[in-house]
Design a protein around this motif. Structure first.
Motif, PDB file in Angstrom:
ATOM      1  N   LEU A 117       3.095   9.325   0.235  1.00  0.00           N
ATOM      2  CA  LEU A 117       4.073   8.365   0.742  1.00  0.00           C
ATOM      3  C   LEU A 117       4.010   7.105  -0.104  1.00  0.00           C
ATOM      4  O   LEU A 117       2.953   6.480  -0.201  1.00  0.00           O
ATOM      5  N   ASP A 118       5.133   6.749  -0.710  1.00  0.00           N
ATOM      6  CA  ASP A 118       5.179   5.517  -1.492  1.00  0.00           C
ATOM      7  C   ASP A 118       5.056   4.297  -0.578  1.00  0.00           C
ATOM      8  O   ASP A 118       5.130   4.402   0.649  1.00  0.00           O
ATOM      9  N   GLN A 119       4.890   3.142  -1.192  1.00  0.00           N
ATOM     10  CA  GLN A 119       4.823   1.922  -0.404  1.00  0.00           C
ATOM     11  C   GLN A 119       6.089   1.772   0.433  1.00  0.00           C
ATOM     12  O   GLN A 119       7.160   2.277   0.082  1.00  0.00           O
ATOM     13  N   VAL A 120       5.957   1.091   1.543  1.00  0.00           N
ATOM     14  CA  VAL A 120       7.069   0.879   2.460  1.00  0.00           C
ATOM     15  C   VAL A 120       7.449  -0.596   2.426  1.00  0.00           C
ATOM     16  O   VAL A 120       6.909  -1.374   1.645  1.00  0.00           O
ATOM     17  N   SER A 121       8.366  -0.997   3.294  1.00  0.00           N
ATOM     18  CA  SER A 121       8.864  -2.372   3.257  1.00  0.00           C
ATOM     19  C   SER A 121       7.922  -3.371   3.910  1.00  0.00           C
ATOM     20  O   SER A 121       8.119  -4.577   3.791  1.00  0.00           O
TER      21      SER A 121
ATOM     22  N   ALA B 280       0.829  -1.198   0.000  1.00  0.00           N
ATOM     23  CA  ALA B 280       0.000   0.000   0.000  1.00  0.00           C
ATOM     24  C   ALA B 280       0.866   1.250   0.000  1.00  0.00           C
ATOM     25  O   ALA B 280       1.969   1.263   0.548  1.00  0.00           O
ATOM     26  N   CYS B 281       0.358   2.298  -0.639  1.00  0.00           N
ATOM     27  CA  CYS B 281       0.951   3.625  -0.542  1.00  0.00           C
ATOM     28  C   CYS B 281       0.019   4.491   0.306  1.00  0.00           C
ATOM     29  O   CYS B 281      -0.995   4.005   0.811  1.00  0.00           O
ATOM     30  N   VAL B 282       0.353   5.772   0.460  1.00  0.00           N
ATOM     31  CA  VAL B 282      -0.538   6.708   1.131  1.00  0.00           C
ATOM     32  C   VAL B 282      -0.942   7.786   0.138  1.00  0.00           C
ATOM     33  O   VAL B 282      -0.089   8.529  -0.371  1.00  0.00           O
ATOM     34  N   ARG B 283      -2.203   7.841  -0.197  1.00  0.00           N
ATOM     35  CA  ARG B 283      -2.781   8.895  -1.017  1.00  0.00           C
ATOM     36  C   ARG B 283      -3.405   9.958  -0.108  1.00  0.00           C
ATOM     37  O   ARG B 283      -3.593   9.732   1.087  1.00  0.00           O
ATOM     38  N   TYR B 284      -3.759  11.105  -0.701  1.00  0.00           N
ATOM     39  CA  TYR B 284      -4.461  12.104   0.103  1.00  0.00           C
ATOM     40  C   TYR B 284      -5.425  12.891  -0.761  1.00  0.00           C
ATOM     41  O   TYR B 284      -5.301  12.945  -1.989  1.00  0.00           O
ATOM     42  N   ALA B 285      -6.410  13.489  -0.090  1.00  0.00           N
ATOM     43  CA  ALA B 285      -7.443  14.286  -0.742  1.00  0.00           C
ATOM     44  C   ALA B 285      -7.686  15.541   0.081  1.00  0.00           C
ATOM     45  O   ALA B 285      -7.318  15.602   1.259  1.00  0.00           O
ATOM     46  N   THR B 286      -8.306  16.545  -0.535  1.00  0.00           N
ATOM     47  CA  THR B 286      -8.629  17.778   0.164  1.00  0.00           C
ATOM     48  C   THR B 286     -10.099  18.100  -0.014  1.00  0.00           C
ATOM     49  O   THR B 286     -10.768  17.615  -0.935  1.00  0.00           O
ATOM     50  N   ALA B 287     -10.598  18.947   0.888  1.00  0.00           N
ATOM     51  CA  ALA B 287     -12.004  19.360   0.835  1.00  0.00           C
ATOM     52  C   ALA B 287     -12.152  20.706   1.525  1.00  0.00           C
ATOM     53  O   ALA B 287     -11.288  21.136   2.302  1.00  0.00           O
ATOM     54  N   SER B 288     -13.272  21.370   1.256  1.00  0.00           N
ATOM     55  CA  SER B 288     -13.594  22.630   1.930  1.00  0.00           C
ATOM     56  C   SER B 288     -14.559  22.416   3.072  1.00  0.00           C
ATOM     57  O   SER B 288     -14.931  23.363   3.765  1.00  0.00           O
TER      58      SER B 288
END
Length: 475
Positions: free
Chosen positions: A258-262, A237-245
């Motif tokens: 954040l890219d995938q980790v070990s 898994a990586c870490v994606r993110y989103a924004t909102a008002s």
């Protein structure tokens, strides 16, 4: 596929990018125990990191988690384990599985710890809440039963990974969920009950688990683990993110932070502390680590002027990017490969250079652009060597060579190449030495099969071959 630049121009571009914002080296906050699923809180001049506690035995294939620890730091560099401050036994209605939780300060000045546990009743995971008078507790069950369970209307079929956020107006929000989707709800001022209905926020692309909610400069940010093929190898898994008002969305996807980790799992906590921003996460880089023996680490997080987050440079891998201890047998080996591109060099993989990042061209790099699929590197020795570990530092030029999807170590058994026995995960994290362990083999040839991600080629800055245990000998 990304466009390839001429080598000289690419090197100049890498230098500009690399010097734009230095990374702060990190390492696991502790190696005394295995920790996972971090949450972060700032109270006064102290950073508090709340973690799960991995207790699986070496070679274990399941999570063993029975309590949560609290770590404190005055500087985000040195951490003190304050011990297990909450455990499954604090919840009389709970059965097992002390998974990812988070602490939030309530309007009454007390601290509320939201955690998913395996309840004794119907269903799998429930979310409970404990309360304490300080960030270190002592914590006790604040409700006497689950806050969220299968009986909660519109709850997730797997109620895990709660994150809690207090807006400027004092309204507190709870978010949680798994691969069944994200859920969110307002909390009442007492922090132990829901105000209104549970909603399913819209616009959260490829959500898997591990949400983390915060606000910056009037914008709401939601980071979360995603395991789609656009950002991670199968099973990672990586870490994606989103924004909102609005704290309940709708959300707009912004990218990977954040890219995938070990480790196969990935779990973010993003926090501002003493004027700096940090990504707190876990990986499998500590000695003896693995998918069920993870370790929490952190790295600095930087912002673009438009409010988007720069991708975090992972430096917490194996000792903050330093090579693992032991005699590097690769230095005396002859290297060969299935293919190396004309402008790269095979000699880079065993010259003993210590890279500064996966984009480092300071001492040459091996790459196989524009080949895709599986390519291999090989070491040969004139007589047998006993090898029990390899450490691979991947090359990623952001122009067509990228981190691989997977890798496999093999050895020559005298008549054919076969997989090394007992191989641990073959890590594909950037900016660090990915250490792969296996049952020691005596061989004259060692091979690393590297499978690319779709649309990319692969590269290596250094590939070490090591004995099973660290050695200080000169042999």
């Amino acid at each position: 596929m990304k466009r390839r630049w001429p080598a000289a121009a690419a090197a100049a571009l890498v230098l500009v990018l690399a010097t734009g914002q230095p990374a702060t080296a990190a390492a696991p906050i502790t190696t005394a125990i295995y920790t996972a699923d971090p949450a972060a809180l700032v109270a006064g001049d102290t950073l508090y990191v709340y973690t799960g506690h991995d207790e699986a035995p070496a070679g274990g294939a399941n999570f063993v988690m029975r309590d949560w620890h609290v770590f404190t730091s005055p500087d985000a560099a040195t951490f003190t384990d304050q011990g297990a401050k909450l455990s499954i036994s604090n919840f009389s209605w709970a059965g097992a599985d002390a998974w990812a939780g988070e602490v939030e300060r309530g309007a009454d000045g007390r601290y509320y710890w939201y955690v998913p546990v395996n309840g004794n009743g119907a269903g799998w995971m429930d979310i409970g809440v404990a309360v304490g008078d300080s960030p270190l507790g002592p914590f006790t069950d604040a409700k006497g039963g689950p806050l969220i369970s299968d009986s909660t209307p519109n709850s997730s079929p797997l109620n895990i990974d709660p994150t809690v956020f207090t807006d400027d107006d004092g309204q507190v929000y709870l978010y949680w969920g798994s691969y069944y989707g994200l859920r969110a709800a307002r909390l009442n001022p007492g922090m132990t009950s829901i105000n209104g209905s549970v909603i399913t926020p819209s616009g959260v692309t490829n959500f898997w688990e591990a949400p983390w909610m915060f606000k910056r400069a009037g914008v709401y940010y939601l980071a979360y683990a995603a395991n789609d093929s656009g950002c991670a190898a199968p099973g990672y898994a990586c870490v994606r993110y989103a924004t909102a008002s609005n704290p309940l969305g709708p959300w707009t996807h912004r990218g990977v932070v954040l890219d995938q980790v070990s480790s196969t799992t990935n779990h973010p906590a993003i926090i501002e502390f003493k004027g700096e921003w940090y990504m707190v996460y876990h990986n499998a880089a500590a000695p003896g680590g693995g998918n069920f023996r993870r370790s929490v680490t952190l790295d600095k997080l930087y912002w673009n002027t438009d409010g988007t987050m720069r991708k975090v440079v992972q430096t917490g891998g194996s000792g903050g990017g330093q090579p693992p201890a032991g005699t590097n047998l690769a230095l005396t080996a002859t290297a060969s490969t299935s293919y190396v591109s004309p402008w790269e060099t095979l000699a880079a993989v065993n010259d003993g250079y210590v890279p500064t990042s996966s984009a480092d061209r300071g001492h040459g790099a091996y790459g196989n652009w524009n080949h895709q699929g599986t390519e291999w590197l090989e070491y040969r020795w004139p007589s047998a060597r006993t090898v029990g570990r390899v450490a691979t530092y991947w090359f990623d030029d952001d122009q067509g060579i990228d981190l691989p999807a997977s890798c496999q170590v093999q050895y020559w058994n005298g008549s054919a190449y076969v997989n090394v026995p007992g191989q641990s995960a073959c890590g594909v994290s950037p900016h660090t030495y990915n250490v792969t362990t296996f049952t020691p083999v005596s061989t004259t040839r060692l091979r690393l099969n590297i499978t690319s991600r779709t649309g990319f080629s692969t590269g290596v800055l250094e590939w070490m071959a090591l004995p099973a245990a660290a050695s200080t000998s000169n042999g």
